[in-house]
Design a protein around this motif. Structure first.
Motif, mmCIF file in Angstrom:
data_model
loop_
_atom_site.group_PDB
_atom_site.id
_atom_site.type_symbol
_atom_site.label_atom_id
_atom_site.label_comp_id
_atom_site.label_asym_id
_atom_site.label_seq_id
_atom_site.Cartn_x
_atom_site.Cartn_y
_atom_site.Cartn_z
ATOM 1 N N LYS A 9 50.662 53.888 48.915
ATOM 2 C CA LYS A 9 51.255 53.303 49.878
ATOM 3 C C LYS A 9 50.166 53.026 50.897
ATOM 4 N N THR A 10 49.020 53.495 50.856
ATOM 5 C CA THR A 10 48.079 52.852 51.887
ATOM 6 C C THR A 10 47.368 51.770 51.648
ATOM 7 N N LEU A 11 47.481 51.222 50.263
ATOM 8 C CA LEU A 11 46.726 50.048 49.833
ATOM 9 C C LEU A 11 47.307 48.945 50.258
ATOM 10 N N PRO A 12 46.772 47.813 50.364
ATOM 11 C CA PRO A 12 47.209 46.679 51.127
ATOM 12 C C PRO A 12 48.247 45.972 49.709
ATOM 13 N N ASP A 13 49.098 45.171 50.371
ATOM 14 C CA ASP A 13 49.802 44.330 49.398
ATOM 15 C C ASP A 13 49.169 43.385 48.882
ATOM 16 N N ILE A 14 49.444 43.144 47.513
ATOM 17 C CA ILE A 14 48.563 42.373 46.586
ATOM 18 C C ILE A 14 48.552 40.869 47.146
ATOM 19 N N LYS A 15 49.504 40.340 47.565
ATOM 20 C CA LYS A 15 49.554 39.042 48.275
ATOM 21 C C LYS A 15 48.699 38.885 49.407
ATOM 22 N N ASP A 16 48.269 40.037 50.007
ATOM 23 C CA ASP A 16 47.142 39.807 51.115
ATOM 24 C C ASP A 16 45.868 40.118 50.673
ATOM 25 N N ILE A 17 45.631 40.141 49.302
ATOM 26 C CA ILE A 17 44.220 40.564 48.856
ATOM 27 C C ILE A 17 43.587 39.228 48.195
ATOM 28 N N THR A 18 44.601 38.533 47.296
ATOM 29 C CA THR A 18 44.318 37.309 46.565
ATOM 30 C C THR A 18 45.153 36.403 46.569
ATOM 31 N N ILE A 19 44.892 35.070 46.528
ATOM 32 C CA ILE A 19 45.525 33.992 46.262
ATOM 33 C C ILE A 19 45.574 33.619 44.712
ATOM 34 N N CYS A 20 44.498 34.259 43.889
ATOM 35 C CA CYS A 20 44.587 33.918 42.483
ATOM 36 C C CYS A 20 45.516 34.866 41.769
ATOM 37 N N SER A 22 46.305 35.269 38.895
ATOM 38 C CA SER A 22 45.792 36.230 37.465
ATOM 39 C C SER A 22 45.177 37.566 38.013
ATOM 40 N N THR A 23 44.234 37.278 38.858
ATOM 41 C CA THR A 23 43.648 38.432 39.563
ATOM 42 C C THR A 23 44.756 39.400 40.254
ATOM 43 N N GLY A 24 45.640 38.815 40.823
ATOM 44 C CA GLY A 24 46.876 39.759 41.192
ATOM 45 C C GLY A 24 47.442 40.539 40.382
ATOM 46 N N LYS A 25 47.743 39.993 39.268
ATOM 47 C CA LYS A 25 48.407 40.673 37.981
ATOM 48 C C LYS A 25 47.708 41.600 37.502
ATOM 49 N N SER A 313 29.217 23.868 34.081
ATOM 50 C CA SER A 313 28.797 22.583 34.529
ATOM 51 C C SER A 313 27.930 22.010 33.355
ATOM 52 N N ARG A 314 27.087 22.828 32.815
ATOM 53 C CA ARG A 314 26.229 22.199 31.735
ATOM 54 C C ARG A 314 26.711 21.939 30.205
ATOM 55 N N HIS A 315 27.770 22.680 29.765
ATOM 56 C CA HIS A 315 28.132 22.530 28.594
ATOM 57 C C HIS A 315 29.797 22.800 28.625
ATOM 58 N N GLY A 316 30.488 22.775 29.777
ATOM 59 C CA GLY A 316 31.871 22.689 29.448
ATOM 60 C C GLY A 316 32.429 24.254 28.942
ATOM 61 N N ILE A 317 31.563 25.335 29.034
ATOM 62 C CA ILE A 317 32.124 26.672 28.459
ATOM 63 C C ILE A 317 33.087 27.112 29.523
ATOM 64 N N PRO A 318 34.418 27.285 29.147
ATOM 65 C CA PRO A 318 35.470 28.002 29.803
ATOM 66 C C PRO A 318 34.988 29.393 30.764
ATOM 67 N N HIS A 319 35.398 29.017 32.000
ATOM 68 C CA HIS A 319 35.210 30.180 32.882
ATOM 69 C C HIS A 319 36.214 31.011 33.336
ATOM 70 N N ALA A 320 36.211 32.236 33.136
ATOM 71 C CA ALA A 320 37.191 33.417 33.547
ATOM 72 C C ALA A 320 37.548 33.685 35.071
ATOM 73 N N GLY A 321 36.561 33.416 35.903
ATOM 74 C CA GLY A 321 36.807 34.046 37.313
ATOM 75 C C GLY A 321 35.408 34.241 38.159
ATOM 76 N N ASN A 322 35.626 34.286 39.459
ATOM 77 C CA ASN A 322 34.341 34.559 40.079
ATOM 78 C C ASN A 322 34.226 36.072 40.505
ATOM 79 N N PHE A 323 33.277 36.438 41.041
ATOM 80 C CA PHE A 323 32.501 37.571 41.403
ATOM 81 C C PHE A 323 33.645 38.762 41.540
ATOM 82 N N THR A 324 34.724 38.703 42.601
ATOM 83 C CA THR A 324 35.528 39.628 42.745
ATOM 84 C C THR A 324 36.609 39.714 41.416
ATOM 85 N N SER A 325 36.565 39.040 40.469
ATOM 86 C CA SER A 325 37.414 39.193 39.484
ATOM 87 C C SER A 325 36.829 39.854 38.318
ATOM 88 N N THR A 326 35.487 40.037 38.238
ATOM 89 C CA THR A 326 34.700 40.700 37.274
ATOM 90 C C THR A 326 35.151 41.861 36.857
#
Length: 654
Positions: A9-20, A22-25, A313-326
């Protein structure tokens, strides 16, 4: 159970944490699974208000001393240190730590280059000899009638000075616009060698040494410049020479790049050596067959954070997400192995990996994590590490114990806008030039250029500030250059595709449509901010926009910064002449002399200045106001009528 419900109950609503989405799920799933991620730790861990204002000092055992940020001059530390001295020492040490991270990265790349050039490492080669010659020529090395090996040896010898030199000027200052360099020399802030600057910065901030905030920041400028025009620039240029200079490539980002029916391997960190070898391992016929024998359809290599952005950028390798999604990516249950090297690696990854049966491997001697298995990576025999990671990932796929839930979200964009490609893109093969960029800034189609870079931070809504800031900038005809986690935030929102030009103002969209480029140009990892410095220098060189970087209609921002590297990056942009705005928080006390030095005084010295606001719209307003002020100073602020020149006028001009 009641305790768990109370905590939820004390944790913030997910919509207030991220606009991503995938990360929200995955945050939602992690909470159901009883797994704590960085977002919830941030919500339950209150930031220290004294540290946030840099009003504390713990540099000796007479303290720690804490001063009152609300009444900053009411008292001093036990040694007599004022609030200005304390802030400058803390800020200087952040610069030193950030510069050390990039410098060590750059030196690791230079070590690899030396071994390749000397023939001691055969697994890597010089992939871009044209870039080799261009970099060598830029610092005065003769390249005509020289073999690739001769040029490479000469370049190594010169770039080694970036680190070890104790007097003189580091090699890449030859790329700095003359007027900017003249200012640095007058102020005494031209870097000598990165090792010396970082060492001196740490010495000066020791108890009882440098106790004047202006003098401390003089060394802070010199240390930061040894990063931007030294360690970081070496890392980028050597990576291009060895692995290829990026050119635009279509690539997918977001968690949907994971594949349930394949062995998913993530590489996360900053040094490209590991990732390059992993590419070879996942393409090994023997390992592909081993994956199929285990019931998988193949091997799926995916990047995260900055090494992921570089390979995107160099090879077009797919990217799953940035730092806070690791952490969140592991909650999918689909990650069979994550291999990490250095920088931005959360210690909590080990615990989250354990919760979902994911293999977490550290590979670099600089970074071990308690609870993670260490498989040392050696450039002389890289496949011994990366092959083993793949083999263990296959074994995990074969015995997956946890249900797989992959958000089916993928976003395609265009990445890989190196300085060299922008030059070609604007001018063509035989007349590559930044002249069209300058011309369109002068005629008003493009208002100015902004570098929006940096981390994501769990103390703010993930990606939101990046996205809203950039939308506001491009809407006002500001061309945006991006690196690092910020680039991934924008890519997930579709802003890295040419189709995003419709979101830009009429002038910028016209240029984008003519060239076929997005209004947001992704340039790589955070160390690749050096590409932005080179681009700014070229804008000065082309002419029409002033004689120094400080005169350009440009600005920079790191909306969600979180690391000491970001402070070093920000300071080397400020010292180079760029107005730079940070979000989240800023480690100084307001209404102090040190605060005034950073936000006003440096600009009076002929450099750039700092800005701060957590609000993306205010941040955009600040940056646009600065760009407009520079346009006015250059005399290009008035709107010009656009018309075709008729034949009579052409004859008169002739």
């Amino acid at each position: 159970m009641d305790t768990k419900k109370t905590k939820e109950k004390t944790l913030p609503d997910i919509k207030d944490i991220t606009i991503c989405e995938s990360t929200g799920k995955m945050i939602e799933k992690a909470r159901k699974d009883g797994v704590e991620l960085c977002f919830d730790r941030a919500a339950t861990m209150k930031a220290c208000p004294i540290g946030a204002d840099s009003a504390c000092c713990k540099h000796c055992s007479m303290g720690p001393c804490r001063l009152n940020a609300k009444d900053p001059y009411a008292k001093v530390g036990v040694c007599g240190a004022t609030i200005d001295t304390i802030q400058a020492r803390n800020f200087g040490r952040m610069i030193a730590a950030g510069a050390a991270a990039h410098t060590d990265h750059g030196m690791a790349m230079l070590d690899l280059f030396r071994e390749v050039v000397n023939g001691k490492i055969k697994e890597y080669t010089i992939k871009d000899p044209i870039k080799l010659n261009e970099v060598a020529a830029s610092i005065g090395i003769e390249t005509e009638e020289q073999t690739t090996e001769e040029v490479a040896h000469a370049l190594y010898e010169q770039l080694e000075r970036t680190y070890t030199q104790v007097e003189g000027e580091i090699p890449f200052v030859k790329r700095v616009p003359p007027k900017t360099l003249e200012s640095w020399r007058k102020l005494g802030i031209v870097p000598r060698g990165a090792m010396r600057e970082i060492m001196e910065m740490m010495h000066r901030t020791h108890i009882g040494v440098d106790q004047h905030y202006e003098n401390i920041m003089k060394q802070g400028n010199r240390t930061a410049l040894s990063d931007g025009w030294g360690g970081s620039m070496v890392a980028t240029e050597i990576s291009d020479i060895l692995f290829g200079t990026p050119v635009p490539v279509a690539a997918e980002v977001n968690m949907g790049v994971l594949k349930e029916n394949q062995v998913n391997i993530i590489v996360h960190g900053h040094e490209p050596n590991l990732f390059e070898s992993m590419m070879a391992s996942v393409n090994s016929p023997a390992l592909i067959q081993a994956a199929k024998d285990a019931g998988a359809e193949g091997l799926n290599l995916v990047g995260m954070c900055c090494s992921g952005a570089e390979m995107l950028s160099r090879h077009g390798i797919p990217h799953a997400g940035n730092f806070t999604s690791t952490e969140a990516i592991m909650v999918t249950g689909a990650v069979d192995a994550m291999a990490v090297d250095v920088q931005c690696i959360q210690q909590a990854l080990s615990k989250v990996a354990d919760c979902y049966g994911t293999y977490l491997f550290t590979t670099n001697p600089r970074c071990h994590i308690e609870g993670a298995e260490h498989i040392e990576f050696h450039e002389h025999d890289p496949s011994s590490c990366t092959d083993e990671v793949v083999i263990k990932a296959i074994s995990r796929f074969k015995s997956r114990k946890y249900p797989v839930q992959i958000p089916n979200i993928r976003n395609t964009g265009i990445h890989g806008f190196s300085y060299e490609y922008i030059n070609y893109m604007l001018g063509g093969t035989f007349r590559g030039s930044y002249t069209p960029l300058n011309d369109n800034i002068i005629n008003g189609r493009i208002r100015g250029v902004a570098g929006v870079v940096g981390c994501t931070n769990p103390r703010v809504k993930q990606d939101w500030v990046h996205v809203e800031l950039v939308k506001e900038l491009i809407r006002n005809d500001v061309l945006v250059l991006q690196t690092g986690c910020s680039q991934i935030a924008l890519a997930k929102e579709g802003l890295c595709s040419p189709e995003a030009a419709y979101l830009a103002g009429p002038g910028l969209s016209e240029v984008c449509e003519a060239v076929g480029m997005p209004p947001v140009l992704g340039m790589g990892s955070c160390v690749d901010n050096s590409r932005i410095l080179i681009a700014a220098s070229e804008m000065v060189k082309v002419g029409g926009l002033g004689e120094s970087i400080a005169e350009l209609p440009v600005a920079g921002a790191a909306p969600e910064w979180m690391s000491e590297k970001a402070i070093s990056i920000g300071q080397y942009f400020v010292a180079s002449g760029v107005y730079t705005v940070f979000g989240v928080t800023f480690p100084v006390t307001q209404n102090t002399r040190f605060h005034d030095l950073l936000f006003n005084g440096l600009e009076k010295q002929g450099l750039g200045k700092w800005g701060f606001t957590p609000d993306p719209y205010e941040m955009a307003q600040k940056m646009i106001a600065h760009i407009d002020a520079k346009r006015k100073a250059l005399g290009i602020h008035k709107t010009r009528e656009r018309k075709l020149v008729d034949m009579a006028e052409r004859r008169e001009l002739a």
